[in-house]
Structure formats: C-alpha cells, structure tokens
Design a protein around this motif. Sequence first.
Motif, short mmCIF file in Angstrom:
data_model
loop_
_atom_site.label_atom_id
_atom_site.label_comp_id
_atom_site.label_asym_id
_atom_site.label_seq_id
_atom_site.Cartn_x
_atom_site.Cartn_y
_atom_site.Cartn_z
N LEU A 1 40.79 35.95 55.40
CA LEU A 1 39.96 35.27 54.41
C LEU A 1 40.87 34.46 53.50
O LEU A 1 41.94 34.93 53.12
CB LEU A 1 39.18 36.29 53.58
N PRO B 1 42.20 33.45 50.23
CA PRO B 1 42.07 34.19 48.97
C PRO B 1 41.51 33.34 47.82
O PRO B 1 41.00 33.88 46.86
CB PRO B 1 43.50 34.64 48.67
N TRP B 2 41.63 32.01 47.94
CA TRP B 2 41.16 31.16 46.83
C TRP B 2 39.69 30.80 46.99
O TRP B 2 39.15 30.06 46.19
CB TRP B 2 42.01 29.88 46.75
N ARG B 3 39.04 31.30 48.03
CA ARG B 3 37.63 30.98 48.22
C ARG B 3 36.78 32.23 48.03
O ARG B 3 37.19 33.32 48.40
CB ARG B 3 37.40 30.44 49.63
N PHE C 1 26.93 39.38 47.19
CA PHE C 1 28.39 39.30 47.07
C PHE C 1 28.92 37.89 47.35
O PHE C 1 30.09 37.71 47.61
CB PHE C 1 29.06 40.30 48.00
N ALA D 1 31.90 36.76 45.16
CA ALA D 1 33.06 37.64 45.01
C ALA D 1 34.25 37.03 45.74
O ALA D 1 34.11 36.44 46.81
CB ALA D 1 32.74 39.01 45.58
N PHE D 2 35.43 37.17 45.14
CA PHE D 2 36.65 36.73 45.81
C PHE D 2 37.16 37.86 46.71
O PHE D 2 36.89 39.03 46.43
CB PHE D 2 37.71 36.34 44.79
N HIS E 1 39.82 39.54 47.05
CA HIS E 1 40.53 40.70 46.48
C HIS E 1 39.58 41.65 45.75
O HIS E 1 39.97 42.76 45.42
CB HIS E 1 41.66 40.24 45.57
N GLN E 2 38.36 41.21 45.51
CA GLN E 2 37.38 42.08 44.84
C GLN E 2 36.59 42.91 45.84
O GLN E 2 35.76 43.71 45.45
CB GLN E 2 36.43 41.23 44.00
N SER F 1 36.07 45.44 49.35
CA SER F 1 36.72 46.51 50.11
C SER F 1 37.04 46.02 51.51
O SER F 1 36.54 44.98 51.95
CB SER F 1 35.79 47.71 50.18
N MET G 1 34.01 45.33 53.63
CA MET G 1 33.27 44.14 53.21
C MET G 1 34.00 42.87 53.62
O MET G 1 33.38 41.88 54.02
CB MET G 1 33.05 44.18 51.70
N ARG H 1 31.72 34.73 59.02
CA ARG H 1 32.37 33.44 59.24
C ARG H 1 32.35 33.08 60.73
O ARG H 1 32.26 31.91 61.09
CB ARG H 1 33.81 33.50 58.72
#
Lengths: 270, 264
Positions: free
Chosen positions: B106, B108-110, B146, B149-150, B152-153, B155, B158, B166
């Motif tokens: 994933l 991380p900035w999206r 969700f 949510a980024f 890193h937020q 689990s 998820m 995707r």
Amino acid sequence: MPTVLEESIHARTPPRKWRISLVAQRFALLGVILAIWWIASLPMPHFILPGPPRVLEAFRTIAGNGDLWSNLGITLGRVGTGFLLATAVGLPLGIILGSNRRLGDFFEPIIPVMNTVSSAIWATFAIIWFGVSNATTVFVVFMTAMPLIITNVWQGTRTVNADFIELAQTLRMPAHKVMIKIYLPTILPYFFSGARLAFGFGWRVSLVAETLGSSSGVGYRLRQAADLIQTDQVFAWTITLVMMMAILEMGILRPLENHVFRWKKEAEGS
Amino acid sequence: MNAPAIASESPATAATAAAIAVSSVSKWFDGSEGQSLLVLKDIDIQVPAQSILAILGASGCGKSTLLNIISGILRPDRGHVCINGIPSRDFQDWRSVSYMFQEDRLLPWRTALANVEFSLEAGKMPRAERRRRALEALQLVGLNGFEDAFPHQLSGGMRSRVALARSLVLDPCILLMDEPFSRLDAQTRSLMHQELLRIQQMKHMTIIFVTHDVEESVVLADRVVVLAPRPGRVREFVDIELDRPRDPTLPEVTRYIQRLRALL
C-alpha cells in the motif's frame, strides 16, 4: 477493529496541558533573554549596546517611515526568486541524477565542491558579472540553495521503493504517471527538508550579498546603519530578520509540512 | 457449489476452455559465474475458467517466477503462455488480469480509498467513476467506514483487505496471487480465505495463487500443482475433490494435506 484506528488518532495530538506549559516555557525563555540584554545594556554606551527600549524606538522609526517594509520586501523578493530558480533547476536535476546511476556517479564530485564554496566567493563573482543589481543577490542565493536541493532530491530518488514500481508495472501504468504518482510523493519529504535548508541558507547569504553588492534591501541597510554607528537600528534590523524567520518557519513551513506529511507515523514525525 | 474443475488427464482437450494455458515454458536466469541457471523446465499447466489453481512448492522452486511469467512481467525463454486463448505477447487486455503481491504494497501517503483507486489510475477513467468503483470494492472486502484511514492506521488484516480491494476494483477475470496471506496470523488468514472464496463465487474469477502452505492450497484450490525444485518442474497435479467450506481439521481434508506434504 475501529478501536485500533481511534486510538491512533487520539495519540496524534499531545495532551493539552503539556502544550500550554510548552508555550509558557517559550515565553519565559524570551523574558530571560530580554532581561539579560537589558541589564547588560545599562552600563554600556548606547552606540555599543543599546537597551531594549532604545531598539524598540528604532524599530518604530523604520517601521513608521516605510523603510522596514520596502527593504524587507526587496530582500524577500530576491531570496524568493533565487530559491524558486534553484528549485526549478535542482528538482529535475536531482531526479535525473538519482534515477540514472551512471550520470549520478559521473557528476557526484561536483556537489560537495559547490557546497564548500563560500557565499562570499559567489558574491564576489556575482559583482564581477552582474554589478550592483538584483541579479547579484539572486545569483548568490541560487548558487547556495541549488546544491542543497539537488543533494536532497538525489538522496530521495534513491529511496524509491522498487516494490511500488513493480506494482505500477503489473497495472501497466505509463512511465509519466509512475513519475507523478510514485517518484514524486517519495521524494517530497526529502525535497521539503532540502528546500527548508536551502531557504534558510539563502536568506542568510542574501544579506552577505546585499552588504557587498546592492544599494537596497535589508543587508544594505544593515551595513549602512553600522557605518553610521546607528547601533540601535542594526539591532532593530536584526530582530526583524529573526522574527521574519520565526514567522516563516512556524507560520508557514511547519503547518504546511504537517499537512502534507499527515500520512507519516507519529514515531517518524517527532 | 460445483467446482468447474474436473481433472482433465489430457491437457489438449482442456486447452480450448482454459483461461490460462502454460505450454512447455522454460526460463533461465543469469547465474553467479556467468553461467545461466535453469529455473523452470518444461512447465505445462491448463487452468479452466473460473477455477482456482494453487502452485505449491518449497522456496526456490521458481513458483513466483512462474507467476511473473503468467502475468507477463517476465518473458519465458522457451514455450508460451496463452490467456483466454491469446498468446501473452499479443494479449492486450492486461487490466483484466490482477496481481496481488506477498506484501500489501500500500502506498503509505494514500488513504485506503486512494490506494484502491490507484489501480484505476493507469487508464483514463474519470475521477468520479474511479471513486465510485473504489468505494464499491472497499465495501466488498468489508472495509466501509475506513476509506480515509492511512495504511499505518490499519491492522495487518485490514491492510490485506485494502490490497485485495485494489486487485478487485479492476473487475479482473483472472486474479494472480503471490503468497498473498502468508504474512498474516493464522486466524486472520483463514478469515481472508473465506472472503476470497465468497468473492470468487460472486465474481466468477479464475484464480492462480502461489503458496508454500499445504493447508492453504487444500482449503482454497480446485487443483494443486506441486513443483519440484532445481530446476522448477511439475511433480504432480492433485485435484481437490471436496465440497466447500473445507475445515482443515476434517479427516478427508487432512488426507489431502498429508498426501501433498509427502509430495513436497
């Protein structure tokens, strides 16, 4: 499951109480510095070390007659121009050098050499080439800021995750979209720290350049005030600069950075 | 449910109906001392449409390489791969073939939603349509609420769901997966298995996945191809003729598991 998310969102803002005490501490520090300055100035003649009231008076004068704003505007304009030019050149060059190993290895020695050349030397060259003009200061800012931006972007480009590139490949994503959607966001934090450094350096060297090769701007006025032994005005200009940097840093750069990099983990951010 | 995979002893007859046909594929890699190393040798696999195939093997048997060849990222040195009857070098519709990696990958900035949309951004789909389909895919994997949510937020489970969304948002007819759930804990993994089977039933996809987990291959697949290492070659095909859901503690399921373990 939602609790995982909620917890991490709550962890984001530090406790309110703690923040208030931090603000109080900052003001206390400011008070201590002012007090030391004031006490030290009492036995001194005012052309050596003027006290806070006298400097405040000088500040009022230059702010009142428009001297402050016009010169600050001129200097800021030159720094901004030099910085934007440095970004326009440094960002693409950094990406090219970072993504092409052979070019990168070939040009690598240039950057440290450019970084070690003193801004006074650039200023001397600038006066020879451009005379006393706006271009002199812009050139010095440009030559100082550009290597910093290149170095950081270069570094950032090397950290682009090959896994993400492969992901884009399986999606058959065209190269220019990979550039915009994967390279750019990866580089952005590096670019930001480079740009921040470059802006700070640019701002400082612009004063050197203005002292040597300009007939306007904060640097020129600083030297003029020093030549005329208007020490209170020298202090007033200096404090203006410090405040200017603090406003740029805390009012613009840091909030912008917090917004742009809100996706980063707390642990990395602090 | 009726699994469409009936064991076809002769690959030739299945070729017409196969969603994917791998024919005598061999692949060499450059070795350490300038020698070329044979990683895959004469691989022949037919995958009927809407079936699930597991490629099972120990690490280093070339199973990921095989998957990369099927996905068109790598070219075979010998042999060829046909997708829906079209040789893969002439195949155009790659966006109907989805690839899911071992890591969730994933960005991380999206946000979760923007990560799902990423799949659709290779083409020229309008923004509103992208958003609508991404929301739908997130709902399909049970992640409504969700969207913003980024990574890193979230689990591990998820994040894995976002990665699945995707892959699914492209509405693929073929889904390729490279040990997609191997990094999850056992409980989350079996939950993801159920989700995958539910979605496969709904969307009628053909799935090929790579795994070293025998239990996973028996629980999910209609057919398991066991690869032997160095060089990677087909050791045996095993058809799993069991109804779903397959509880790995049931005796008939464990029998398959033991049989496959013996082959590894």
